[in-house]
Structure formats: structure tokens, C-alpha cells
Design a protein around this motif. Structure first.
Motif, PDB file in Angstrom:
ATOM      1  N   GLY A   1       1.032  -1.399  -0.403  1.00 55.05           N
ATOM      2  CA  GLY A   1      -0.175   0.656  -0.007  1.00 55.05           C
ATOM      3  C   GLY A   1       0.932   1.561   0.035  1.00 55.05           C
ATOM      4  N   GLU A   2       2.317   1.263   1.149  1.00 54.09           N
ATOM      5  CA  GLU A   2       3.178   2.395   1.305  1.00 54.09           C
ATOM      6  C   GLU A   2       3.673   2.733  -0.266  1.00 54.09           C
ATOM      7  OE1 GLU A   2       6.608   3.905   3.239  1.00 54.09           O
ATOM      8  OE2 GLU A   2       4.664   3.538   4.534  1.00 54.09           O
ATOM      9  N   HIS A   3       3.850   1.853  -0.734  1.00 48.66           N
ATOM     10  CA  HIS A   3       4.391   2.188  -1.900  1.00 48.66           C
ATOM     11  C   HIS A   3       3.807   2.209  -3.231  1.00 48.66           C
ATOM     12  CE1 HIS A   3       7.941  -0.739  -0.370  1.00 48.66           C
ATOM     13  NE2 HIS A   3       8.517   0.044  -0.785  1.00 48.66           N
TER      14      HIS A   3
ATOM     15  N   ASP B   1       2.727   6.037  -2.652  1.00 42.78           N
ATOM     16  CA  ASP B   1       3.723   6.585  -3.411  1.00 42.78           C
ATOM     17  C   ASP B   1       4.056   6.420  -5.192  1.00 42.78           C
ATOM     18  OD1 ASP B   1       4.426   7.248  -1.124  1.00 42.78           O
ATOM     19  OD2 ASP B   1       6.311   5.690  -1.177  1.00 42.78           O
ATOM     20  N   THR B   2       3.626   5.543  -5.532  1.00 47.55           N
ATOM     21  CA  THR B   2       3.748   5.303  -8.009  1.00 47.55           C
ATOM     22  C   THR B   2       2.566   5.914  -7.690  1.00 47.55           C
ATOM     23  OG1 THR B   2       4.585   3.477  -7.047  1.00 47.55           O
ATOM     24  CG2 THR B   2       3.946   4.200  -8.799  1.00 47.55           C
ATOM     25  N   LEU B   3       1.161   6.049  -7.276  1.00 50.28           N
ATOM     26  CA  LEU B   3       0.007   6.933  -7.871  1.00 50.28           C
ATOM     27  C   LEU B   3       0.829   8.096  -7.732  1.00 50.28           C
ATOM     28  CD1 LEU B   3      -2.458   6.535  -9.352  1.00 50.28           C
ATOM     29  CD2 LEU B   3      -3.609   6.852  -6.745  1.00 50.28           C
ATOM     30  N   ALA B   4       1.429   8.760  -6.206  1.00 49.99           N
ATOM     31  CA  ALA B   4       0.560   9.950  -6.023  1.00 49.99           C
ATOM     32  C   ALA B   4       2.347  10.671  -7.290  1.00 49.99           C
ATOM     33  CB  ALA B   4       1.243  10.548  -4.970  1.00 49.99           C
TER      34      ALA B   4
ATOM     35  N   ASN C   1       1.961  -4.099  -6.360  1.00 51.69           N
ATOM     36  CA  ASN C   1       2.460  -2.576  -6.754  1.00 51.69           C
ATOM     37  C   ASN C   1       1.735  -2.376  -8.158  1.00 51.69           C
ATOM     38  OD1 ASN C   1       2.740   0.217  -6.436  1.00 51.69           O
ATOM     39  ND2 ASN C   1       5.104   0.088  -6.764  1.00 51.69           N
ATOM     40  N   LEU C   2       0.791  -0.678  -7.985  1.00 49.80           N
ATOM     41  CA  LEU C   2       0.761  -0.189  -8.875  1.00 49.80           C
ATOM     42  C   LEU C   2       2.192  -0.320 -10.225  1.00 49.80           C
ATOM     43  CD1 LEU C   2      -1.709   2.930  -8.462  1.00 49.80           C
ATOM     44  CD2 LEU C   2      -1.771   0.956  -9.361  1.00 49.80           C
ATOM     45  N   SER C   3       1.990  -0.660 -11.803  1.00 55.95           N
ATOM     46  CA  SER C   3       2.834  -0.704 -12.610  1.00 55.95           C
ATOM     47  C   SER C   3       2.309  -0.453 -14.097  1.00 55.95           C
ATOM     48  CB  SER C   3       3.072  -1.874 -12.526  1.00 55.95           C
ATOM     49  OG  SER C   3       1.372  -3.220 -13.304  1.00 55.95           O
ATOM     50  N   GLY C   4       1.595   0.382 -14.186  1.00 61.82           N
ATOM     51  CA  GLY C   4       1.079   1.334 -15.153  1.00 61.82           C
ATOM     52  C   GLY C   4      -0.521   1.514 -16.051  1.00 61.82           C
TER      53      GLY C   4
ATOM     54  N   ASP D   1      -5.629   2.080   4.416  1.00 64.70           N
ATOM     55  CA  ASP D   1      -3.691   2.812   5.270  1.00 64.70           C
ATOM     56  C   ASP D   1      -2.835   3.614   4.166  1.00 64.70           C
ATOM     57  OD1 ASP D   1      -3.471   0.831   3.752  1.00 64.70           O
ATOM     58  OD2 ASP D   1      -2.597  -0.116   5.275  1.00 64.70           O
ATOM     59  N   ALA D   2      -3.447   3.070   2.810  1.00 67.73           N
ATOM     60  CA  ALA D   2      -2.698   4.007   2.072  1.00 67.73           C
ATOM     61  C   ALA D   2      -3.006   5.867   1.728  1.00 67.73           C
ATOM     62  CB  ALA D   2      -1.976   3.869   0.828  1.00 67.73           C
ATOM     63  N   VAL D   3      -4.618   6.470   2.296  1.00 72.28           N
ATOM     64  CA  VAL D   3      -4.394   7.131   1.688  1.00 72.28           C
ATOM     65  C   VAL D   3      -4.083   8.353   2.381  1.00 72.28           C
ATOM     66  CG1 VAL D   3      -7.052   8.252   1.303  1.00 72.28           C
ATOM     67  CG2 VAL D   3      -6.823   6.061   1.109  1.00 72.28           C
ATOM     68  N   SER D   4      -3.760   8.300   3.333  1.00 69.71           N
ATOM     69  CA  SER D   4      -3.010   9.606   4.112  1.00 69.71           C
ATOM     70  C   SER D   4      -1.962   9.766   2.900  1.00 69.71           C
ATOM     71  CB  SER D   4      -3.070   9.629   5.620  1.00 69.71           C
ATOM     72  OG  SER D   4      -4.274   9.779   5.325  1.00 69.71           O
TER      73      SER D   4
END
Length: 300
Positions: free
Chosen positions: A115-117, A120-123, A205-208, A234-237
Motif C-alpha cells: 500500500g505505501e509503495h 507513492d507510485t500513484l502520487a 504495486n501499481l505498474s501501469g 491505510d494508504a490514502v493519507s
């Protein structure tokens, strides 16, 4: 046979390639599940053919052809980019495009475990995408503006989906978005339709990011809604901390738009359960889980 009734098969795709791009016609062709306005076919290991199917006009494909080559080089995730153009013909009177293939599993068929990664990836992806768009960038007639312009659509979705005892809470989120101040910056580039079927995942993790036919310029809140729609609670913030360029009003608008997107996903799932055209049976649970995040995941 009407255009919309044309059956798109692997044989048809190969015939079109033989006519217009014979050097690609020998590659393996495999159907890709999903799609509505456009249908996708894998072409070898690195390409795909995007066939206009139910989309009423070719404008959306034209937008992808023109703008994805401009946007792709500055984006930190792979996105499909056009490499060949397919023109209407006697065999298929609609447009089609050969695109690069973005590997990974669509999120509606997979899950995010990091989730944390992923936050970061989406942001990072949206920070790179959300730059001021040129005056000639495509606009949307029903998206991109303030949520108050979409109240009729929200109300239709709310009436169509059975929410039980959370309906009042969902309406409160929407009302708060409508009460938030408007976007004061210039229109920025937006993907426009970030939901689980339009992103892919690898190794949790998101990859594309795929399916840019809804791209337009407008309020970034439309894409920031993806924080609730795509990410674990838990990754929204974390997402908004890394994105770092969304004020309180923008987050409020984004949260309301996320609620509306969740209702749409639930409605598509409901339609799929009833066997209606275009329904997606798997989207109902996805939309409900995302709606729970909208109601419970804090960002402040």
C-alpha cells in the motif's frame, strides 16, 4: 449489419493487419477480456490492437493518438502509446490503433499488497501528469468541472444503488464536496477515468496506467479521487502527503467525486448481476469496498 453489430474476431484483426500493416500480421493475436467502447487484442508480446466498438465517434481514439505520445515521455509509469494507425475500410468501417502493451494484471482482477509503495507510485504519476494543459487539449462535456455540476448524475446513481443505512453518510460526503470552493488553478491534464480496470498491478504495486480515451483538461480532483478508489485505506493519507499539492477544498471535492465513482462501479456490478449489456459483475464488491474507504479513510 450495423457497425455496432460487427463481430470483432482474431481473423478480422489479422485481415486488417494484412491490408494495412502486413509486417505485423504474423504476430500472435489474443483477445483481451473487458472493454466496452473499445475492444483490445494482444498482438505479439509488446503490442495491442485497440478496436473502436461501441464508442459513438472516433474522437476518443484520435485524442489518444495525438496526446499520448506527448504525455508518455514525462510519466513515471508505462502507458499505452500508439505506434500504427488503422483506417476504416470495407472490412471494418471504424478506426483502430496499434498501441504498445502495458504488462500487468488489471486491478479489478488483482490486489495491491504494498500500500505505501502504491500510494507513492500513484502520487508520483499524478504529479507528473497534472501540469497545465494547452488550450487545444480536449475538454469533457460532463466531467472536469466542480462536483456541483454533476449533482444530477450523483442523484441518479444514489437512487439506483441499494446502500442501506449508509446512504445518508454518502450524501453527506457529496454535499461537502459540492460546498467546497472551486479549483482556482488552470486546467491540468487528467486521465479522467481512474478506476480498477484502468490500472495494472505487478508484485502488489501499481505498474501501469491504461485506457486514456477519457483524457481531458480540468480540475485535478477528478483524478485525485483515485486515492480512495484504488488504494488500501491505510494508504490514502500517505498518497496526499506525497502528492503534496492538494488543499483542503481539493481533497473535499476529490472525496465526493470518489463517492460518485464508487456508486457507478456498484451500479455496473448490479447491471452485471442482472445480465444487462455493459454490466461488470466483479465491479460491485470493488465499488462497495472503495465506498467504505471513502467513508472511513481519513486524509488529514
Amino acid at each position: 449489419m450495423t457497425d455496432s453489430a460487427i463481430e470483432i474476431t482474431a481473423d478480422l484483426v489479422r485481415e486488417l493487419l494484412q491490408e494495412q500493416h502486413p509486417d505485423l500480421a504474423g504476430l500472435a493475436i489474443r483477445e483481451v477480456a473487458g472493454g466496452w467502447g473499445n475492444q483490445m487484442w494482444r498482438l505479439g508480446d509488446e503490442l495491442a490492437v485497440r478496436m473502436q466498438r461501441m464508442a459513438p465517434t472516433p474522437e476518443l481514439q484520435f485524442n489518444e493518438r495525438r496526446w499520448l505520445p506527448v504525455l508518455a515521455p514525462r510519466l513515471p509509469l508505462p502507458v499505452p502509446t500508439p505506434v500504427r494507425i488503422g483506417e476504416p475500410s470495407a472490412r471494418f468501417p471504424k478506426h483502430w490503433t496499434v498501441m504498445t502493451w502495458v504488462p500487468g494484471e488489471p486491478l479489478d482482477c488483482a490486489s495491491i499488497s504494498r500500500g505505501e509503495h502504491a500510494a507513492d507510485t500513484l502520487a508520483g504519476f499524478l504529479r507528473a501528469l497534472h501540469v497545465e494543459a494547452p488550450a487545444e487539449a480536449p475538454a469533457s462535456s460532463d466531467r472536469g468541472g466542480h462536483p456541483k455540476e454533476c449533482t444530477d448524475g450523483f442523484e441518479r446513481f444514489l437512487r439506483a444503488v441499494d446502500l442501506g443505512d449508509i446512504a445518508a453518510d454518502v450524501r453527506a460526503v457529496w454535499d461537502d464536496a459540492v460546498a467546497a470552493s472551486e479549483w482556482e488553478g488552470p486546467p491540468v491534464w487528467l486521465h479522467g477515468d481512474l478506476h480498477p480496470a484502468n490500472v495494472v498491478v505487478s508484485d502488489g504495486n501499481l505498474s501501469g496506467v491504461i485506457d486514456f480515451d477519457a483524457m481531458f483538461a480540468g480540475d485535478p480532483a477528478w483524478d485525485l479521487a483515485a486515492a480512495w478508489v484504488l488504494l488500501p485505506s491505510d494508504a490514502v493519507s500517505r498518497f496526499f502527503e506525497v502528492y503534496a499539492d492538494a488543499n483542503e477544498a481539493t481533497i473535499r471535492r476529490a472525496r465526493g467525486l470518489a463517492a460518485m465513482k464508487c456508486l457507478f462501479l456498484m451500479l455496473m456490478g448490479q447491471n452485471g448481476d442482472q445480465g444487462l449489456p455493459g454490466g461488470k459483475p466483479t465491479w460491485g464488491p470493488i465499488g462497495r469496498a472503495a465506498l467504505d474507504r471513502v467513508l472511513t479513510a481519513g486524509v488529514m
